[in-house]
Design a protein around this motif. Sequence first.
Motif, PDB file in Angstrom:
ATOM      1  N   ALA A  85       0.883  -1.189  -0.112  1.00  0.00           N
ATOM      2  CA  ALA A  85       0.034  -0.026  -0.062  1.00  0.00           C
ATOM      3  C   ALA A  85       1.114   1.383  -0.020  1.00  0.00           C
ATOM      4  O   ALA A  85       2.160   1.186   0.186  1.00  0.00           O
ATOM      5  N   THR A  86       0.299   2.243  -0.312  1.00  0.00           N
ATOM      6  CA  THR A  86       0.904   3.649  -0.326  1.00  0.00           C
ATOM      7  C   THR A  86       0.054   4.589   0.878  1.00  0.00           C
ATOM      8  O   THR A  86      -1.089   4.524   0.557  1.00  0.00           O
ATOM      9  N   ILE A  87       0.820   5.111   1.641  1.00  0.00           N
ATOM     10  CA  ILE A  87       0.270   6.141   2.586  1.00  0.00           C
ATOM     11  C   ILE A  87       0.755   7.273   2.860  1.00  0.00           C
ATOM     12  O   ILE A  87       1.938   7.572   2.768  1.00  0.00           O
ATOM     13  N   ASP A  88      -0.131   8.365   2.768  1.00  0.00           N
ATOM     14  CA  ASP A  88       0.171   9.703   2.535  1.00  0.00           C
ATOM     15  C   ASP A  88      -0.343  10.130   4.043  1.00  0.00           C
ATOM     16  O   ASP A  88      -1.502  10.248   4.431  1.00  0.00           O
ATOM     17  N   GLY A  89       0.395  10.736   4.737  1.00  0.00           N
ATOM     18  CA  GLY A  89       0.004  11.344   6.052  1.00  0.00           C
ATOM     19  C   GLY A  89       0.300  12.718   6.283  1.00  0.00           C
ATOM     20  O   GLY A  89       1.459  13.568   5.771  1.00  0.00           O
ATOM     21  N   ARG A  90      -0.231  13.423   7.259  1.00  0.00           N
ATOM     22  CA  ARG A  90       0.081  14.491   7.746  1.00  0.00           C
ATOM     23  C   ARG A  90      -0.101  14.568   9.320  1.00  0.00           C
ATOM     24  O   ARG A  90      -1.208  14.229   9.657  1.00  0.00           O
ATOM     25  N   PHE A  91       0.529  15.406   9.848  1.00  0.00           N
ATOM     26  CA  PHE A  91       0.582  15.681  11.297  1.00  0.00           C
ATOM     27  C   PHE A  91       0.789  17.003  11.699  1.00  0.00           C
ATOM     28  O   PHE A  91       1.915  17.436  11.317  1.00  0.00           O
ATOM     29  N   ALA A  92       0.226  17.482  12.831  1.00  0.00           N
ATOM     30  CA  ALA A  92       0.631  18.707  13.254  1.00  0.00           C
ATOM     31  C   ALA A  92       0.261  18.959  14.838  1.00  0.00           C
ATOM     32  O   ALA A  92      -0.700  18.092  15.157  1.00  0.00           O
ATOM     33  N   ILE A  93       1.020  19.746  15.611  1.00  0.00           N
ATOM     34  CA  ILE A  93       0.793  19.972  16.995  1.00  0.00           C
ATOM     35  C   ILE A  93       1.101  21.386  17.130  1.00  0.00           C
ATOM     36  O   ILE A  93       2.109  22.076  16.698  1.00  0.00           O
ATOM     37  N   ALA A  94      -0.075  22.008  17.884  1.00  0.00           N
ATOM     38  CA  ALA A  94       0.146  23.444  18.209  1.00  0.00           C
ATOM     39  C   ALA A  94      -0.236  23.709  19.580  1.00  0.00           C
ATOM     40  O   ALA A  94      -0.922  22.702  20.147  1.00  0.00           O
ATOM     41  N   ALA A  95       0.409  24.775  20.115  1.00  0.00           N
ATOM     42  CA  ALA A  95      -0.070  25.103  21.640  1.00  0.00           C
ATOM     43  C   ALA A  95      -0.175  26.551  21.653  1.00  0.00           C
ATOM     44  O   ALA A  95       0.662  27.436  21.180  1.00  0.00           O
ATOM     45  N   ASP A  96      -1.356  26.845  22.205  1.00  0.00           N
ATOM     46  CA  ASP A  96      -1.809  28.351  22.342  1.00  0.00           C
ATOM     47  C   ASP A  96      -1.713  29.066  20.935  1.00  0.00           C
ATOM     48  O   ASP A  96      -1.202  30.148  20.930  1.00  0.00           O
ATOM     49  N   GLY A  97      -2.081  28.264  19.873  1.00  0.00           N
ATOM     50  CA  GLY A  97      -1.933  28.916  18.830  1.00  0.00           C
ATOM     51  C   GLY A  97      -0.702  28.986  17.958  1.00  0.00           C
ATOM     52  O   GLY A  97      -0.750  29.576  16.780  1.00  0.00           O
ATOM     53  N   GLU A  98       0.231  28.516  18.503  1.00  0.00           N
ATOM     54  CA  GLU A  98       1.486  28.472  17.757  1.00  0.00           C
ATOM     55  C   GLU A  98       1.859  27.134  17.259  1.00  0.00           C
ATOM     56  O   GLU A  98       1.935  26.134  18.062  1.00  0.00           O
ATOM     57  N   THR A  99       2.108  26.612  16.026  1.00  0.00           N
ATOM     58  CA  THR A  99       2.571  25.677  15.412  1.00  0.00           C
ATOM     59  C   THR A  99       3.979  25.250  16.127  1.00  0.00           C
ATOM     60  O   THR A  99       4.911  25.927  15.956  1.00  0.00           O
ATOM     61  N   ILE A 100       3.857  24.094  16.723  1.00  0.00           N
ATOM     62  CA  ILE A 100       5.137  23.407  17.041  1.00  0.00           C
ATOM     63  C   ILE A 100       5.728  22.579  16.093  1.00  0.00           C
ATOM     64  O   ILE A 100       7.023  22.677  15.836  1.00  0.00           O
TER      65      ILE A 100
END
Length: 323
Positions: A54-69
Motif C-alpha cells: 500500500a501507499t500511505i500519505d500522512g499529515r500531522f501537526a501539533i500546536a500550543a496556544d495557537g503556535e505551531t510546534i
Amino acid sequence: MMKKSKVLMAGAAIGAVSLFAVTALASTPNTAGYDAFKAVLKANQQAEETFASATIDGRFAIAADGETIMTLDGTTKMQHAGDAPTASSEFDVTLLGVERAGSLYYNDEETAYFVDRTHDLHYQVINLDHDHADEREWRREGEFQDRPMTKAQEALLDYMIGDLKNEFGVTHHADGTKTITVDVSRDEIPVPLQLLMDVAAAEDRNERGNAPAPTEEWENMKQLPFFQGLEEGLRLQEHLPELTDDVALERVQLQLTVDANNKLQSVQGELEVSGKDEAGDLHRVEIEGAGEISGVNATTPDGYDPSGKSVEIIDAESFGSRK
C-alpha cells in the motif's frame, strides 16, 4: 364557543402527539454510525491476504496556544513479501520553524538508506536490527499477530464511549464506500474519557520529571547535518505546556472512509485539550492528523540507486561509540 373549544382541544391533541413523537425519536438510540465504526475496528486492517502492499500519505501537526510546534508530511510505500518487507518514504518536517526534508529506503532486515534531501547527503545504515534479532524471530514464529477485537474489548469500548454512540454518523456512497464521522465538544464527551485525561496528565508529569539522560548514540546523531538545528525542537515535550489542573478534552473530531469490506481508505482526526499549569494559566494544545491509503496490493516501493553518489556508511551496531 363549542366549536372554538373543539378546535383548541384538537390543536392541543395534535400538539401533544407531535411532542410525544419528537421526544420518542430523540430518545431512540441511533447507533448506526457507531456500529459502523466498530465494524472497522473489528476488521483486521493488517491482514496480509488483503494488505500485502500500500501507499500511505500522512499529515500531522501539533500546536500550543495557537503556535505551531511541529508539522510532518510524508508518503510511504510499503510491501510485505514473506520475510523480506520493503519500504520507501519521503517526508518533510518542520520543528519550531526549522525545516528538513528526507527520504528512507528499506529493502532488507539489516540495511537501509537515508537521504538528507536538505543537504544532499546520503547514508547507508548497516546492522540496523542488531538489537532486535530475538524480537524478529518471535514475530516470524507467529506469536505476534493482529487479532480481532474480543468481546471484553468491545464491552470496554462501549463503556468508554457511553452516550457518545449517538453522535457517530455514517454516510453510504454509491461505490460501496462509507464515511464515518464523529465531532463532539467538551460537554458531549463521556466522563470516562474525560477521566482518562487526568491519568494522561499525571503520566505526563511523571515523564517530565524522569526524562532519560541523553545517550551517546543520540549525541552522535546530533553531529549529522540533518539534525543540527533541530536539537531544540526534538525536545518536543519541553515546548508543550505542562497541564496540571482542570485538564479536559475540548473537542474530538474523527472521520474515517472505508471500502465495502471495512478496510480503511482514509482517516482524519483532531484533538483539542485544555488545562492550567502550576501558575494557573490556561493553555490549549491541538493535535491534527490525517492519512490516506491507496494502491492496496498494487504498490511497489521506490528503490535507492547509489551509483554516482557519495554514500557514508553508518554502522548501527557501533554507532553509540562512533567518534
